[in-house]
Design a protein around this motif. Structure first.
Motif, mmCIF file in Angstrom:
data_model
loop_
_atom_site.group_PDB
_atom_site.id
_atom_site.type_symbol
_atom_site.label_atom_id
_atom_site.label_comp_id
_atom_site.label_asym_id
_atom_site.label_seq_id
_atom_site.Cartn_x
_atom_site.Cartn_y
_atom_site.Cartn_z
ATOM 1 N N ARG A 138 -7.283 32.001 0.469
ATOM 2 C CA ARG A 138 -8.382 32.960 0.326
ATOM 3 C C ARG A 138 -8.735 33.123 -1.150
ATOM 4 N NH1 ARG A 138 -9.247 36.749 4.354
ATOM 5 N NH2 ARG A 138 -9.230 38.437 2.838
ATOM 6 N N VAL A 139 -9.999 32.804 -1.479
ATOM 7 C CA VAL A 139 -10.441 32.818 -2.876
ATOM 8 C C VAL A 139 -11.652 33.736 -3.019
ATOM 9 C CG1 VAL A 139 -11.261 31.420 -4.802
ATOM 10 C CG2 VAL A 139 -9.599 30.451 -3.181
ATOM 11 N N LEU A 140 -11.489 34.785 -3.806
ATOM 12 C CA LEU A 140 -12.600 35.682 -4.112
ATOM 13 C C LEU A 140 -13.460 35.019 -5.175
ATOM 14 C CD1 LEU A 140 -13.998 38.454 -3.776
ATOM 15 C CD2 LEU A 140 -12.470 39.311 -5.571
ATOM 16 N N VAL A 141 -14.768 34.891 -4.893
ATOM 17 C CA VAL A 141 -15.670 34.178 -5.802
ATOM 18 C C VAL A 141 -16.744 35.106 -6.380
ATOM 19 C CG1 VAL A 141 -15.231 31.902 -4.810
ATOM 20 C CG2 VAL A 141 -17.072 33.315 -3.863
ATOM 21 N N ASP A 142 -16.442 36.389 -6.465
ATOM 22 C CA ASP A 142 -17.335 37.369 -7.082
ATOM 23 C C ASP A 142 -16.856 37.676 -8.493
ATOM 24 O OD1 ASP A 142 -18.893 37.595 -4.824
ATOM 25 O OD2 ASP A 142 -18.072 39.518 -4.195
ATOM 26 N N ARG A 143 -17.782 38.004 -9.363
ATOM 27 C CA ARG A 143 -17.448 38.358 -10.745
ATOM 28 C C ARG A 143 -16.857 39.770 -10.815
ATOM 29 N NH1 ARG A 143 -18.501 35.785 -15.169
ATOM 30 N NH2 ARG A 143 -19.912 34.355 -14.114
ATOM 31 N N VAL A 144 -17.280 40.636 -9.901
ATOM 32 C CA VAL A 144 -16.861 42.039 -9.898
ATOM 33 C C VAL A 144 -15.935 42.278 -8.697
ATOM 34 C CG1 VAL A 144 -17.728 44.412 -9.750
ATOM 35 C CG2 VAL A 144 -19.067 42.677 -10.949
ATOM 36 N N SER A 190 -23.830 33.973 -13.138
ATOM 37 C CA SER A 190 -23.919 34.816 -14.330
ATOM 38 C C SER A 190 -24.480 36.183 -13.935
ATOM 39 C CB SER A 190 -24.838 34.159 -15.358
ATOM 40 O OG SER A 190 -26.163 34.089 -14.849
ATOM 41 N N ASP A 191 -24.187 37.181 -14.746
ATOM 42 C CA ASP A 191 -24.707 38.526 -14.464
ATOM 43 C C ASP A 191 -26.231 38.515 -14.395
ATOM 44 O OD1 ASP A 191 -22.277 39.829 -14.201
ATOM 45 O OD2 ASP A 191 -22.167 40.353 -16.320
ATOM 46 N N ALA A 192 -26.864 37.783 -15.302
ATOM 47 C CA ALA A 192 -28.331 37.736 -15.320
ATOM 48 C C ALA A 192 -28.874 37.146 -14.016
ATOM 49 C CB ALA A 192 -28.820 36.925 -16.508
ATOM 50 N N LEU A 193 -28.267 36.071 -13.539
ATOM 51 C CA LEU A 193 -28.730 35.445 -12.298
ATOM 52 C C LEU A 193 -28.454 36.346 -11.098
ATOM 53 C CD1 LEU A 193 -29.978 33.113 -10.782
ATOM 54 C CD2 LEU A 193 -27.731 31.981 -10.784
ATOM 55 N N ARG A 194 -27.283 36.936 -11.075
ATOM 56 C CA ARG A 194 -26.910 37.821 -9.962
ATOM 57 C C ARG A 194 -27.881 39.004 -9.872
ATOM 58 N NH1 ARG A 194 -23.870 42.321 -10.009
ATOM 59 N NH2 ARG A 194 -23.199 41.988 -12.151
ATOM 60 N N LYS A 195 -28.197 39.600 -11.004
ATOM 61 C CA LYS A 195 -29.109 40.751 -11.009
ATOM 62 C C LYS A 195 -30.530 40.331 -10.644
ATOM 63 C CE LYS A 195 -26.275 43.400 -14.159
ATOM 64 N NZ LYS A 195 -26.030 43.815 -15.524
ATOM 65 N N PHE A 226 -32.553 30.935 -6.231
ATOM 66 C CA PHE A 226 -31.213 31.353 -6.626
ATOM 67 C C PHE A 226 -30.237 30.193 -6.474
ATOM 68 C CE2 PHE A 226 -26.993 32.662 -5.140
ATOM 69 C CZ PHE A 226 -26.535 33.303 -6.278
ATOM 70 N N GLN A 227 -30.281 29.518 -5.331
ATOM 71 C CA GLN A 227 -29.366 28.394 -5.109
ATOM 72 C C GLN A 227 -29.556 27.318 -6.174
ATOM 73 O OE1 GLN A 227 -29.979 27.498 -0.758
ATOM 74 N NE2 GLN A 227 -27.765 27.364 -0.905
ATOM 75 N N ALA A 228 -30.782 26.971 -6.457
ATOM 76 C CA ALA A 228 -31.050 25.936 -7.460
ATOM 77 C C ALA A 228 -30.491 26.353 -8.825
ATOM 78 C CB ALA A 228 -32.550 25.671 -7.547
ATOM 79 N N ARG A 229 -30.738 27.600 -9.223
ATOM 80 C CA ARG A 229 -30.253 28.072 -10.528
ATOM 81 C C ARG A 229 -28.728 28.164 -10.561
ATOM 82 N NH1 ARG A 229 -34.170 33.065 -12.431
ATOM 83 N NH2 ARG A 229 -36.175 32.011 -12.162
ATOM 84 N N TYR A 230 -28.147 28.639 -9.462
ATOM 85 C CA TYR A 230 -26.691 28.777 -9.404
ATOM 86 C C TYR A 230 -26.029 27.400 -9.416
ATOM 87 C CZ TYR A 230 -22.078 30.334 -7.736
ATOM 88 O OH TYR A 230 -20.736 30.576 -7.592
ATOM 89 N N HIS A 231 -26.578 26.458 -8.669
ATOM 90 C CA HIS A 231 -26.018 25.107 -8.660
ATOM 91 C C HIS A 231 -26.084 24.497 -10.055
ATOM 92 C CE1 HIS A 231 -26.460 24.481 -4.017
ATOM 93 N NE2 HIS A 231 -25.692 25.498 -4.337
#
Length: 118
Positions: free
Chosen positions: A21-27, A49-54, A66-71
């Motif tokens: 089990r791997v938590l993949v959240d920043r917070v 990143s915080d900027a992308l998440r927000k 979002f997917q494109a930027r996150y990838h």
């Protein structure tokens, strides 16, 4: 090689079928204890990143962008990706997230990215 990846909300009870089990959240998820989370690993550096998440704000109309930027962000994060890949070599890994949104969240986007890399 196909990876055995599952995605699950961290607030759901752990199950033997989760594998690692791997938590993949920043917070850290609000109200969640380490014991209840039953984590193998918290990979906060693999989160968007915080900027992308927000910017995304879990809005379905922003999902594709979002997917494109996150990838794109993920392509520069070799260390946490290597950690995750080594866990995947040993069987199922369940990516955990804290968001209420089950279809449009970073864990789903990360699982998609990993499957495309396999």
């Amino acid at each position: 090689m196909a990876f055995d990846i599952a995605v699950k909300r961290v607030y759901e009870p752990p199950a033997a079928s989760d594998g690692q089990r791997v938590l993949v959240d920043r917070v850290w998820p609000r109200g969640m204890t380490k014991e209840k989370a039953a984590l193998t690993l918290w990979l906060r550096d693999i989160a968007p990143s915080d900027a992308l998440r927000k910017w995304f704000d879990h809005k379905p109309e922003r999902w594709d962008e979002f997917q494109a930027r996150y990838h794109e962000e993920l392509s520069g994060r070799q260390e946490p990706l290597s950690e995750l890949a080594s866990l995947l070599e040993h069987g199922r890994v369940t990516l955990l997230y804290g968001a209420h949104e089950e279809r449009f969240n970073n864990a789903v986007a990360l699982a998609d990215y990993l499957r495309k890399q396999a």
